[in-house]
Design a protein around this motif. Structure first.
Motif, PDB file in Angstrom:
ATOM      1  N   SER A 174       0.828  -1.220   0.000  1.00 24.42           N
ATOM      2  CA  SER A 174       0.000   0.000   0.000  1.00 24.42           C
ATOM      3  C   SER A 174       0.852   1.254   0.000  1.00 24.42           C
ATOM      4  CB  SER A 174      -0.930  -0.004   1.217  1.00 24.42           C
ATOM      5  OG  SER A 174      -1.829  -1.092   1.175  1.00 24.42           O
ATOM      6  N   LEU A 175       1.928   1.257   0.766  1.00 21.85           N
ATOM      7  CA  LEU A 175       2.792   2.439   0.811  1.00 21.85           C
ATOM      8  C   LEU A 175       3.459   2.689  -0.537  1.00 21.85           C
ATOM      9  CD1 LEU A 175       4.437   2.037   4.341  1.00 21.85           C
ATOM     10  CD2 LEU A 175       2.657   3.661   3.650  1.00 21.85           C
ATOM     11  N   LEU A 176       3.850   1.628  -1.227  1.00 21.08           N
ATOM     12  CA  LEU A 176       4.459   1.790  -2.552  1.00 21.08           C
ATOM     13  C   LEU A 176       3.458   2.379  -3.543  1.00 21.08           C
ATOM     14  CD1 LEU A 176       6.520  -1.527  -2.891  1.00 21.08           C
ATOM     15  CD2 LEU A 176       7.412   0.792  -2.542  1.00 21.08           C
ATOM     16  N   LEU A 177       2.228   1.869  -3.531  1.00 20.80           N
ATOM     17  CA  LEU A 177       1.212   2.384  -4.445  1.00 20.80           C
ATOM     18  C   LEU A 177       0.801   3.810  -4.083  1.00 20.80           C
ATOM     19  CD1 LEU A 177      -1.049  -0.770  -4.930  1.00 20.80           C
ATOM     20  CD2 LEU A 177       0.519   0.263  -6.577  1.00 20.80           C
ATOM     21  N   THR A 178       0.877   4.147  -2.798  1.00 23.81           N
ATOM     22  CA  THR A 178       0.544   5.505  -2.373  1.00 23.81           C
ATOM     23  C   THR A 178       1.538   6.513  -2.927  1.00 23.81           C
ATOM     24  OG1 THR A 178      -0.515   4.714  -0.337  1.00 23.81           O
ATOM     25  CG2 THR A 178       0.206   7.011  -0.373  1.00 23.81           C
ATOM     26  N   VAL A 179       2.802   6.128  -2.979  1.00 27.14           N
ATOM     27  CA  VAL A 179       3.821   7.018  -3.546  1.00 27.14           C
ATOM     28  C   VAL A 179       3.482   7.327  -5.004  1.00 27.14           C
ATOM     29  CG1 VAL A 179       6.244   7.220  -4.221  1.00 27.14           C
ATOM     30  CG2 VAL A 179       5.633   6.276  -1.978  1.00 27.14           C
ATOM     31  N   TYR A 180       3.125   6.276  -5.751  1.00 23.86           N
ATOM     32  CA  TYR A 180       2.746   6.478  -7.156  1.00 23.86           C
ATOM     33  C   TYR A 180       1.525   7.391  -7.268  1.00 23.86           C
ATOM     34  CZ  TYR A 180      -0.161   5.607 -11.211  1.00 23.86           C
ATOM     35  OH  TYR A 180      -0.998   5.778 -12.276  1.00 23.86           O
ATOM     36  N   ALA A 181       0.485   7.089  -6.480  1.00 24.74           N
ATOM     37  CA  ALA A 181      -0.752   7.865  -6.572  1.00 24.74           C
ATOM     38  C   ALA A 181      -0.512   9.331  -6.234  1.00 24.74           C
ATOM     39  CB  ALA A 181      -1.812   7.273  -5.650  1.00 24.74           C
ATOM     40  N   SER A 182       0.257   9.576  -5.184  1.00 20.55           N
ATOM     41  CA  SER A 182       0.496  10.945  -4.748  1.00 20.55           C
ATOM     42  C   SER A 182       1.187  11.775  -5.826  1.00 20.55           C
ATOM     43  CB  SER A 182       1.335  10.939  -3.465  1.00 20.55           C
ATOM     44  OG  SER A 182       1.557  12.250  -3.002  1.00 20.55           O
ATOM     45  N   MET A 183       2.028  11.143  -6.623  1.00 11.50           N
ATOM     46  CA  MET A 183       2.745  11.857  -7.684  1.00 11.50           C
ATOM     47  C   MET A 183       1.821  12.262  -8.828  1.00 11.50           C
ATOM     48  SD  MET A 183       6.197   9.488  -7.831  1.00 11.50           S
ATOM     49  CE  MET A 183       6.798  10.304  -9.307  1.00 11.50           C
ATOM     50  N   ASN A 184       0.649  11.618  -8.932  1.00  8.65           N
ATOM     51  CA  ASN A 184      -0.227  11.845 -10.079  1.00  8.65           C
ATOM     52  C   ASN A 184      -1.596  12.412  -9.732  1.00  8.65           C
ATOM     53  OD1 ASN A 184       1.211  10.570 -12.613  1.00  8.65           O
ATOM     54  ND2 ASN A 184       1.576   9.164 -10.911  1.00  8.65           N
ATOM     55  N   LEU A 185      -1.866  12.615  -8.451  1.00  6.83           N
ATOM     56  CA  LEU A 185      -3.149  13.212  -8.088  1.00  6.83           C
ATOM     57  C   LEU A 185      -3.256  14.618  -8.669  1.00  6.83           C
ATOM     58  CD1 LEU A 185      -3.456  12.112  -4.337  1.00  6.83           C
ATOM     59  CD2 LEU A 185      -4.813  11.273  -6.266  1.00  6.83           C
ATOM     60  N   LEU A 186      -4.479  15.031  -8.925  1.00  9.89           N
ATOM     61  CA  LEU A 186      -4.727  16.330  -9.529  1.00  9.89           C
ATOM     62  C   LEU A 186      -4.273  17.444  -8.597  1.00  9.89           C
ATOM     63  CD1 LEU A 186      -6.042  17.004 -12.270  1.00  9.89           C
ATOM     64  CD2 LEU A 186      -8.157  17.501 -11.026  1.00  9.89           C
ATOM     65  N   LYS A 187      -3.539  18.388  -9.124  1.00 13.00           N
ATOM     66  CA  LYS A 187      -3.036  19.490  -8.314  1.00 13.00           C
ATOM     67  C   LYS A 187      -4.093  20.600  -8.258  1.00 13.00           C
ATOM     68  CE  LYS A 187       1.839  18.623  -9.419  1.00 13.00           C
ATOM     69  NZ  LYS A 187       1.591  17.436 -10.278  1.00 13.00           N
ATOM     70  N   VAL A 188      -5.010  20.445  -7.323  1.00 17.22           N
ATOM     71  CA  VAL A 188      -6.053  21.457  -7.116  1.00 17.22           C
ATOM     72  C   VAL A 188      -5.691  22.231  -5.859  1.00 17.22           C
ATOM     73  CG1 VAL A 188      -8.504  21.885  -6.760  1.00 17.22           C
ATOM     74  CG2 VAL A 188      -7.768  19.954  -8.168  1.00 17.22           C
TER      75      VAL A 188
END
Length: 384
Positions: A174-188
């Protein structure tokens, strides 16, 4: 048709990943409740008290996450929430008694609640940029995560792997996938404005809150008590008991995959009202006939019937005029997850006083109440 920008497509995948992870993490805990409860020798009432930790943590996190998302943006609050939830997961297996288990569940609940508000705010922003309904697809990924977590949990229980190693494995992934997700979440960006962390929901949200409260009790009951009902009340094996949440989650996935198109054709009110009726009738019949397969069919009816409850509610909350979307999400999450997290302990107390079948009967009653109040979700069909 205008092509979807790569950044927006990546953001959709990232939000989907977070929804999936939330489902996996929660189902991981659910799948090993019997093992952890047995290890600590908790009765139904004691387990119900421990589950209050989830409620306390989430109820603290909802308004904080709503406030933080409004001020700093949903990318940061989503990342913090999912990391906290992942790190809290293995702590529950180290608890030597009910008190420490409850404290671990408080942290787990804070991660769960905080992520829920922030990721739905992200989902609303991505949906608006896409220009078409995709909210139900995000919630479908949460249910897919629930199925994945249940399948892995059943496998781990079947090979008698200790929950600590099971949970540590899930935390690492989960922590590895969170790193990926955080890099690509929409910058609002957040508004940067200050305001009260705790605020009462507006009158327009209260009617919607009745519906989502009832729906959430049903979801929470399936998560926390389906395995216990199959194992303790109907005498199945621990591995078979995990099929209860699997049946519920599988039916919910199908309902959510079709949710956006069904809402377009039927409208939010008809979709929610027919679903709650199906849930009530299906679960009632499953409890009347005390057989594992009857129970599984009843749990599946609840999954399908309630599948559109949360997506429609969040869409409706996003259309309430005069309320910041993240604040509206926090209000809906607070009312909904009050039912999701407080409902199961109440069911535990009823079960301790009578039987678990009677406790689950409360879900039948609340589904009928949700049917009566289903007209409040009509805001989900508003345009713009």
């Amino acid at each position: 048709m205008t092509p979807i920008p790569l950044e927006l497509r990546n953001a959709r995948i990232a939000v989907s990943t977070v929804f999936f992870l939330l489902g996996v993490l929660f189902a991981t805990w659910v799948s090993r409740i019997p093992a952890i409860s047995h290890k600590l020798q908790l009765n139904e009432a004691q387990l119900g008290i421990a589950l209050l930790g989830l409620a306390v943590g989430a109820l603290l996190a909802f308004p904080l996450s709503g406030w933080g998302t409004a001020r700093y943006g949903s990318k940061l609050t989503t990342t913090i929430g999912i990391i906290l939830m992942a790190l809290a997961l293995p702590l529950m297996t180290l608890a030597p008694d009910m008190v420490t288990l409850t404290l671990a569940l408080v942290l787990f609940g804070m991660g769960n609640g905080g992520t829920d508000v922030a990721m739905n705010s992200q989902a609303v922003d991505v949906e608006k940029d896409y220009g078409k309904p995709i909210m139900s697809s995000f919630h479908a990924l949460y249910s897919v995560g629930g199925i994945a977590g249940s399948l892995v949990g059943g496998l781990m229980a079947g090979i008698e792997l200790a929950p600590i190693w099971h949970f540590l494995l899930i935390t690492g992934i989960s922590l590895l996938l969170t790193v990926y997700a955080s890099m690509n979440l929409l910058k609002v960006p957040g508004s940067g404005e200050t305001g009260p962390v705790f605020a009462a929901p507006s009158p327009k949200l209260l009617g919607l809150g009745v519906v989502i409260f009832c729906v959430a009790v049903g979801e929470g009951a399936m998560a926390d008590w389906s395995a216990i009902y199959l194992k303790d009340s109907l005498g199945t094996t621990e591995q078979m008991a995990t099929a209860g949440y699997l049946a519920f989650s599988g039916a919910m996935v199908l309902g959510r995959i079709l949710g956006d198109s069904m809402r377009t054709r039927l409208g939010a009110v008809v979709l929610v009202s027919t679903g709650t009726i199906l849930s009530a009738v299906g679960l009632l019949l499953g409890l009347i006939f005390p057989h594992p397969y009857a129970a599984l069919i009843g749990f599946a009816c609840v999954g399908w019937g309630l599948s559109s409850g949360f997506p429609v509610a969040f869409s409706a909350a996003g259309n309430v005029p005069g309320v910041h979307p993240s604040i509206a999400m926090a209000a809906i999450a607070t009312m909904g997850y009050t039912g999701f997290l407080l409902g199961p302990p109440i069911i535990g107390f009823v079960a301790h006083a009578s039987t678990l079948a009677w406790g689950l009967g409360l879900v039948v009653l609340l589904c009928l109440i949700a049917t009566v109040f289903s007209r409040n979700v009509r805001m989900a069909d508003l345009k713009g």
